[in-house]
Design a protein around this motif. Structure first.
Motif, PDB file in Angstrom:
ATOM      1  N   UNK A 117       0.823  -1.220   0.000  1.00 33.45           N
ATOM      2  CA  UNK A 117       0.000   0.000   0.000  1.00 33.45           C
ATOM      3  C   UNK A 117       0.856   1.270   0.000  1.00 33.45           C
ATOM      4  N   UNK A 118       0.497   2.208  -0.891  1.00 30.98           N
ATOM      5  CA  UNK A 118       1.187   3.486  -1.027  1.00 30.98           C
ATOM      6  C   UNK A 118       0.127   4.590  -1.102  1.00 30.98           C
ATOM      7  N   UNK A 119       0.561   5.842  -1.045  1.00 32.57           N
ATOM      8  CA  UNK A 119      -0.366   6.949  -1.213  1.00 32.57           C
ATOM      9  C   UNK A 119       0.349   8.149  -1.819  1.00 32.57           C
ATOM     10  N   UNK A 120      -0.416   9.058  -2.445  1.00 39.41           N
ATOM     11  CA  UNK A 120       0.200  10.224  -3.080  1.00 39.41           C
ATOM     12  C   UNK A 120      -0.102  11.573  -2.413  1.00 39.41           C
ATOM     13  N   UNK A 121      -1.232  11.753  -1.686  1.00 41.96           N
ATOM     14  CA  UNK A 121      -1.445  13.062  -1.057  1.00 41.96           C
ATOM     15  C   UNK A 121      -0.645  13.227   0.228  1.00 41.96           C
ATOM     16  N   UNK A 122      -0.521  14.466   0.666  1.00 45.01           N
ATOM     17  CA  UNK A 122       0.090  14.773   1.947  1.00 45.01           C
ATOM     18  C   UNK A 122      -0.746  14.152   3.064  1.00 45.01           C
ATOM     19  N   UNK A 123      -0.126  13.840   4.169  1.00 46.40           N
ATOM     20  CA  UNK A 123      -0.855  13.231   5.279  1.00 46.40           C
ATOM     21  C   UNK A 123      -1.574  14.275   6.124  1.00 46.40           C
ATOM     22  N   UNK A 138       6.517   9.473   0.439  1.00 49.20           N
ATOM     23  CA  UNK A 138       7.668  10.123  -0.183  1.00 49.20           C
ATOM     24  C   UNK A 138       7.604  11.625  -0.313  1.00 49.20           C
ATOM     25  N   UNK A 139       6.693  12.289   0.402  1.00 46.95           N
ATOM     26  CA  UNK A 139       6.600  13.746   0.353  1.00 46.95           C
ATOM     27  C   UNK A 139       7.179  14.355   1.626  1.00 46.95           C
ATOM     28  N   UNK A 140       7.789  15.523   1.498  1.00 51.47           N
ATOM     29  CA  UNK A 140       8.278  16.238   2.671  1.00 51.47           C
ATOM     30  C   UNK A 140       7.314  17.378   2.988  1.00 51.47           C
ATOM     31  N   UNK A 141       7.377  17.921   4.204  1.00 53.44           N
ATOM     32  CA  UNK A 141       6.490  19.036   4.562  1.00 53.44           C
ATOM     33  C   UNK A 141       6.636  20.243   3.643  1.00 53.44           C
ATOM     34  N   UNK A 142       7.797  20.383   2.991  1.00 51.73           N
ATOM     35  CA  UNK A 142       8.022  21.524   2.099  1.00 51.73           C
ATOM     36  C   UNK A 142       7.100  21.494   0.874  1.00 51.73           C
ATOM     37  N   UNK A 148       8.640  14.583  -9.724  1.00 56.80           N
ATOM     38  CA  UNK A 148       8.018  15.872  -9.437  1.00 56.80           C
ATOM     39  C   UNK A 148       6.582  15.832  -9.958  1.00 56.80           C
ATOM     40  N   UNK A 149       5.637  15.855  -9.034  1.00 57.64           N
ATOM     41  CA  UNK A 149       4.233  15.760  -9.407  1.00 57.64           C
ATOM     42  C   UNK A 149       3.428  16.939  -8.917  1.00 57.64           C
ATOM     43  N   UNK A 150       2.120  16.786  -8.942  1.00 61.87           N
ATOM     44  CA  UNK A 150       1.250  17.880  -8.524  1.00 61.87           C
ATOM     45  C   UNK A 150       1.256  18.084  -7.014  1.00 61.87           C
ATOM     46  N   UNK A 151       1.638  17.050  -6.266  1.00 60.91           N
ATOM     47  CA  UNK A 151       1.669  17.156  -4.808  1.00 60.91           C
ATOM     48  C   UNK A 151       3.028  17.591  -4.284  1.00 60.91           C
ATOM     49  N   UNK A 152       4.064  17.480  -5.128  1.00 55.89           N
ATOM     50  CA  UNK A 152       5.412  17.837  -4.705  1.00 55.89           C
ATOM     51  C   UNK A 152       6.414  16.846  -5.262  1.00 55.89           C
TER      52      UNK A 152
END
Length: 386
Positions: A143-149, A366-370, A351-355
């Motif tokens: 299981x993976x996800x793409x939006x920020x938590x 795989x996203x950072x708070x930045x 590099x996607x729409x979420x970061x």
């Protein structure tokens, strides 16, 4: 069982002339099957409907370009209406009957979590479009996800509050999935940052009015700001009731409302509301040096040109999920589920729409708070604050 849409993308445009021999070969090859369960109708439809549009648009585009590995892509979408039991049923059907190679969905934390046990048992890679941190924490093999938590959203909001000298807040949240998880993460983040929660109220997604809960908050001594964690129509109702009660302290929302639909539903009451959001909703306001700017600008332009409607953060999630999936299949050289799973986990520098996304065995987002920006509603539009 619920409404569903099943679309065989590679059959669209029969009779059209394909541009190259690679595309012609793709027609005869076995399809790569991507299954999706989305909340196209129901209370989360303003999330699921643009997600469906995006998947259809970019699967069609990939097929016009010859597919992947010389194979066409077959997209199968079921509408779960926002119901967890339907999401679980459709996810099982996609894995067992439709024999999909990868799953993309669900729209909400609740529908995703309902399908997670099946994905793990069937060993089918699943990329969620929902925000709840329980989706990927603890890490689940498939299981993976793409939006920020939701935790990242709470951290962004609490940081902004501290900058404004706010030390005592009220929390109001939806009593399901995303709202529950966001509530718990906010409580933890507030405690870690020395922010006191002096009032804590909940509401149901079906509540037509939350005046009673907000009145309790209004009468709580020392409240310097209110933070609402929810998605769908609930946050708009909270916003309208908040203004109707004459409340004047800052009002914050989560990234669960990063859509112009929220502003339309809340109307003038949304003026001044702050929330964390992906760069997609403020694409034109990003710095020219921001690596996301060309990506989100192009996606926003293509989506709005095609569908004649304004883009939302949620439309970008399936774009990112699809690009990550197709790149993983290409690197794996096959649709072997274990190999594709491994390649998704190796996603780096996307590099996607979420970061910018760089996953690992210990990080299935795989996203950072930045990757988050604080925005404010002004005159019916988003304004970038940082």
């Amino acid at each position: 069982m619920g409404r569903f849409v099943r679309w065989r993308a590679f059959l669209l445009g029969v009779g059209a002339v394909w541009a190259c021999l690679g595309a012609e070969a793709a027609i005869a090859a076995d399809p790569i099957r991507i299954g999706s369960f989305l909340s196209v109708t129901g209370p989360a439809s303003f999330l699921g409907e643009p997600e469906k549009k995006t998947l259809e648009l970019y699967v069609e585009r990939a097929n016009r370009d010859g597919g992947v590995l010389g194979r066409p892509i077959e997209l199968i979408i079921y509408d779960d209406g926002g119901a967890g039991e339907k999401a679980a049923t459709f996810a099982k059907r996609l894995a067992d009957s439709d024999k999909v190679d990868v799953l993309i969905g669900g729209t909400t934390t609740g529908t995703t979590m309902a399908a997670v046990p099946m994905a793990e048992r069937a060993k089918v890679p699943l990329i969620s479009l929902a925000a709840g941190i329980p989706i990927i924490d603890p890490v689940k093999s498939w299981v993976f996800k793409v939006p920020h938590t939701d935790r990242m959203a709470a951290e962004k909001v609490i940081l902004d509050m501290k900058k404004r000298g706010i030390a005592k807040i009220a929390l109001i949240s939806e009593d399901a999935g995303f709202g529950k998880s966001g509530h718990d993460q906010t409580v933890a983040v507030a405690r870690e940052n020395g922010i006191e929660i002096v009032a804590d109220e909940v509401y149901s997604a079906k509540d037509p009015d939350v005046t009673a809960q907000l009145t309790k908050i209004k009468n709580s001594p020392g409240v310097q700001a209110v933070f609402n964690f929810g998605a769908g129509q609930g946050p708009a109702i909270v916003t309208r009731n908040f203004r109707q009660l004459g409340m004047t302290v800052p009002l914050y929302q989560s990234h669960g409302v990063a859509s112009k639909d929220y502003i339309r539903l809340a109307g003038e009451a949304a003026e001044g509301v702050r929330l964390p959001a992906a760069g997609l909703v403020v694409a034109a306001q990003l710095a020219a040096t921001d690596p996301q700017k060309p990506v989100v600008t192009a996606f926003k332009s293509e989506y709005e040109k095609t569908f004649k409607s304004e883009v939302s953060t949620f439309a970008g999630h399936p774009y990112d999920a699809l690009q990550i999936v197709l790149a993983a299949i290409n690197r794996a050289g096959s649709t072997d589920k274990a190999k594709v799973r491994d390649e998704i986990e190796k996603t780096s520098g996307y590099v996607g729409t979420a970061g910018m996304v760089s996953m690992s065995p210990t990080d299935h987002m795989g996203l950072s708070p930045s990757a988050f920006h604080m925005v404010e509603v002004r005159k019916g539009d988003w304004v970038l604050l940082d």
